[in-house]
Design a protein around this motif. Structure first.
Motif, mmCIF file in Angstrom:
data_model
loop_
_atom_site.group_PDB
_atom_site.id
_atom_site.type_symbol
_atom_site.label_atom_id
_atom_site.label_comp_id
_atom_site.label_asym_id
_atom_site.label_seq_id
_atom_site.Cartn_x
_atom_site.Cartn_y
_atom_site.Cartn_z
ATOM 1 N N ILE A 93 63.176 -35.654 11.186
ATOM 2 C CA ILE A 93 63.292 -36.458 12.492
ATOM 3 C C ILE A 93 62.099 -36.573 13.351
ATOM 4 C CG2 ILE A 93 64.532 -36.457 14.610
ATOM 5 C CD1 ILE A 93 67.188 -35.537 13.245
ATOM 6 N N PHE A 94 61.527 -35.468 13.238
ATOM 7 C CA PHE A 94 60.148 -35.349 14.225
ATOM 8 C C PHE A 94 59.145 -36.191 13.514
ATOM 9 C CE2 PHE A 94 60.668 -31.092 16.920
ATOM 10 C CZ PHE A 94 61.801 -31.494 17.507
ATOM 11 N N GLY A 150 58.048 -36.963 23.535
ATOM 12 C CA GLY A 150 57.259 -36.035 22.634
ATOM 13 C C GLY A 150 56.597 -35.089 23.380
ATOM 14 N N LEU A 191 59.072 -42.869 24.404
ATOM 15 C CA LEU A 191 59.057 -41.796 23.319
ATOM 16 C C LEU A 191 57.929 -40.987 23.359
ATOM 17 C CD1 LEU A 191 59.620 -43.819 19.882
ATOM 18 C CD2 LEU A 191 60.929 -42.099 20.592
ATOM 19 N N LEU A 242 59.984 -39.866 14.323
ATOM 20 C CA LEU A 242 59.496 -40.275 15.613
ATOM 21 C C LEU A 242 57.927 -40.091 15.762
ATOM 22 C CD1 LEU A 242 62.126 -37.843 17.562
ATOM 23 C CD2 LEU A 242 62.113 -40.400 17.604
ATOM 24 N N VAL A 263 56.985 -43.586 14.490
ATOM 25 C CA VAL A 263 57.501 -44.744 15.565
ATOM 26 C C VAL A 263 56.762 -44.985 16.831
ATOM 27 C CG1 VAL A 263 59.298 -45.684 17.010
ATOM 28 C CG2 VAL A 263 59.670 -44.879 14.345
ATOM 29 N N THR A 264 56.390 -43.525 17.135
ATOM 30 C CA THR A 264 55.700 -43.654 18.643
ATOM 31 C C THR A 264 54.217 -44.395 18.292
ATOM 32 O OG1 THR A 264 56.832 -41.520 19.258
ATOM 33 C CG2 THR A 264 54.629 -41.948 20.283
ATOM 34 N N THR A 296 58.773 -32.190 24.974
ATOM 35 C CA THR A 296 59.154 -31.230 23.515
ATOM 36 C C THR A 296 58.157 -30.446 23.326
ATOM 37 O OG1 THR A 296 60.525 -33.392 22.734
ATOM 38 C CG2 THR A 296 59.875 -31.378 21.160
ATOM 39 N N TRP A 314 54.535 -34.603 18.626
ATOM 40 C CA TRP A 314 55.739 -34.663 17.628
ATOM 41 C C TRP A 314 55.451 -33.945 16.385
ATOM 42 C CZ3 TRP A 314 60.339 -35.535 19.519
ATOM 43 C CH2 TRP A 314 60.720 -36.537 20.382
#
Length: 565
Positions: free
Chosen positions: A229-230, A194, A190, A233, A236-237, A197, A254
């Motif tokens: 979603i970002f 990120g 993850l 994430l 969660v990261t 991205t 993110w």
């Protein structure tokens, strides 16, 4: 009336000469400054490269018939079978102006109190190989009537640690860098996604391509879903990474990617509503809100993330080792490094907003009464007060309990607040000068279109003065980074073996702390040259930390200056 064509033209030679001389003088001054800076950096860096054992055996005379030279190694460089575990220790012994050169190999064995002295005469050395016990003294004895030079060519230096480091001509700062893989992946999935991205969005912002923009245009109606979603994430990261530095930076990647995606899709939506084509890239750049700001923050975050996500930088001196009493080369500045960062962050958070607010009030809102003139005089005088006085202030207000004291103890929080108070006068004065430099016509123009005083200050005066305010903040933080005297008064100590806890002054816990300048002072006061080499390494780390923090501030200043232009 005189005919203008008949007027004698004045010579410009003197003015051209003055301009050329002035420009050359400025260039020469800059070169001299750069030269002195290079010499300073070299003088600090040179001691971190270890020369090994170096010295001279004095010449003998009719009164002193034998001269000696004492040697001792702390740790063995052989195992129980007699095999070398490091490079061989080789001494070069020379005399007669370098005409006589002999080599002596020394093996250090695990046993103690095993030694063999070496004798030097006109015939050479009594032996070219000796085995010596660890932490055991032995001597080189010379009967020559001339000076004998001793120089180590290879192997661990006498004060080397258990691993046999540092070796001769090596640096006391060890490091290792791994990219993506080092006996396994150096990143979490993850985190790297990120990071990639963010790189992709920076590329789209700087070099927009038609096919990519057409793909982004399909996401206009799904903007809220993508943002959700970002953000999910990011959460969660950071949870999966246990709030480590790399997971925190990846979570920020993110979040910033979400902001950049939102601004980009809104910009595309504005272009489509105005019936413009996506291929009009020059128009798209202007339709993205706060494009320059997003690019600036994303670039800073990208540089910081590169050091922790795709790269694994191993510098034990900086981030793993603590103070070692008996082994200089095994020591590090982990506690002092984190202590300096926490003190700097607390000082910046506590001083910059208050100082800028005070400057705005004094320049934009207050009337020239006796009270404001007194406050201005006090601020001006406080900027020149010795730092030790601020240390006494911090001791009375933040450290001690009772009366007006907050009772935070000798903690990181008390130290940061003390340094923040010391930085305030500098930032206030620099901010005032920056606010005064803003033309009055800018204020009058804003008032003319119906802006309130706060709108004029917030939207027009403050952005124009921001480069000067950032300059003052940089100077104040640079001064704080190298201060030691006020922190000694507040309670900083050198021998700390536990990481600092920034809120221990409020919540309880380990309140003891130290900073890099204190550690440097402690090591330079030791008689062993090995500690001086470690102090030089700590000085380099302090300079690197200062350059890194100032670079971020300079980037921010240039961003505001670019917006102003």
């Amino acid at each position: 009336m005189k005919d203008i064509d008949n007027l004698q033209k004045r010579s410009r030679k003197l003015r051209d000469f003055a301009e050329t001389t002035g420009s050359s003088g400025l260039a020469f001054t800059g070169l001299v400054g750069l030269l002195f800076l290079s010499i300073l950096v070299w003088q600090i860096t040179a001691p971190t490269f270890i020369d090994g054992e170096n010295g001279e055996i004095p010449a003998t005379n009719e009164f002193i018939t034998v001269s000696d030279y004492k040697l001792e190694w702390d740790y063995p460089n052989t195992d129980s079978n007699g095999s070398l575990t490091t490079d061989a220790i080789v001494l070069e012994i020379s005399w007669a102006g370098g005409d006589e050169v002999h080599e002596l190999q020394i093996n250090i064995i695990p046993e103690r109190n095993v030694y063999e002295d070496v004798y030097i005469n006109q015939s050479g050395l009594s032996t070219n190989f000796v085995e010596i016990g660890r932490k055991t003294k032995f001597h080189l004895y010379s009967s020559l009537t001339e000076v004998v030079e001793v120089k180590q060519k290879s192997g661990p230096v006498p004060s080397a640690d258990e691993t046999g480091k540092p070796l001769v001509s090596s640096s006391v700062i060890e490091y290792d860098v791994a990219l993506l893989y080092d006996e396994g992946l150096v990143f979490e999935p993850l985190e790297i996604v990120g990071y990639i991205t963010l790189i992709f969005l920076i590329f789209v912002y700087r070099f927009p391509k038609k096919n990519i923009l057409e793909l982004m245009a399909k996401l206009v109606d799904k903007r809220r879903t993508i943002l959700g979603i970002f953000y999910l994430l990011a959460f969660v990261t950071i949870i999966a990474g246990g709030f480590s530095v790399s997971s925190t930076l990846a979570a920020l990647c993110w979040i910033l990617a979400a902001r950049m995606t939102s601004a980009l899709t809104k910009g595309i939506e504005r272009m489509l509503h105005s019936r413009r084509k996506i291929s009009e890239i020059s128009k798209l750049k202007h339709s993205i809100s706060n494009r320059d700001g997003l690019l600036m923050w994303s670039s800073i975050l990208l540089v910081a993330s590169t050091l922790f996500i795709p790269l694994e930088i191993y510098i034990p001196f900086l981030t793993e080792r603590n103070q070692e009493i008996f082994s200089p080369y095994s020591s590090g500045i982990r506690v002092a490094f984190y202590g300096s960062i926490w003190v700097m962050l607390i000082a910046m958070i506590s001083s910059v907003p208050i100082s800028v607010g005070a400057a705005i009030y004094l320049e934009e809102y207050s009337k020239p009464t006796k009270t404001t003139k007194l406050i201005q005089a006090l601020v001006t005088n406080l900027a020149g007060v010795p730092s030790i006085v601020f240390g006494m202030f911090g001791l009375a207000i933040f450290v001690k309990q009772g009366g007006i004291g907050l009772g935070l103890g000798p903690s990181i929080l008390a130290a940061g607040l003390t340094m923040g108070v010391m930085a305030m006068p500098i930032i206030v004065l620099a901010s005032q000068e920056a606010l005064r430099s803003v033309p009055r016509s800018l204020r009058e123009s804003a008032y003319g279109v119906g802006c309130t005083q706060w709108q004029v200050t917030k939207d027009h005066v403050l952005p124009s003065a921001m480069p000067g305010i950032m300059t003052g903040s940089i100077l104040a933080m640079s001064r704080i980074m190298g201060e030691a005297a006020p922190l000694v008064v507040v309670g900083a100590t050198a021998m700390i073996l536990f990481d600092p806890e920034p809120l221990a002054g409020l919540l309880g816990g380990n309140v003891n702390f130290t900073v890099i300048p204190i550690q440097i002072y402690f090591w330079t006061s030791e008689p062993d040259p090995a500690w001086h080499a470690m102090a030089a390494a700590a000085s380099i780390s302090l300079i690197a930390l200062l350059v890194a923090m100032n670079s971020i501030a300079i980037v921010l200043r240039q961003h505001f200056r670019r917006r102003l232009n």
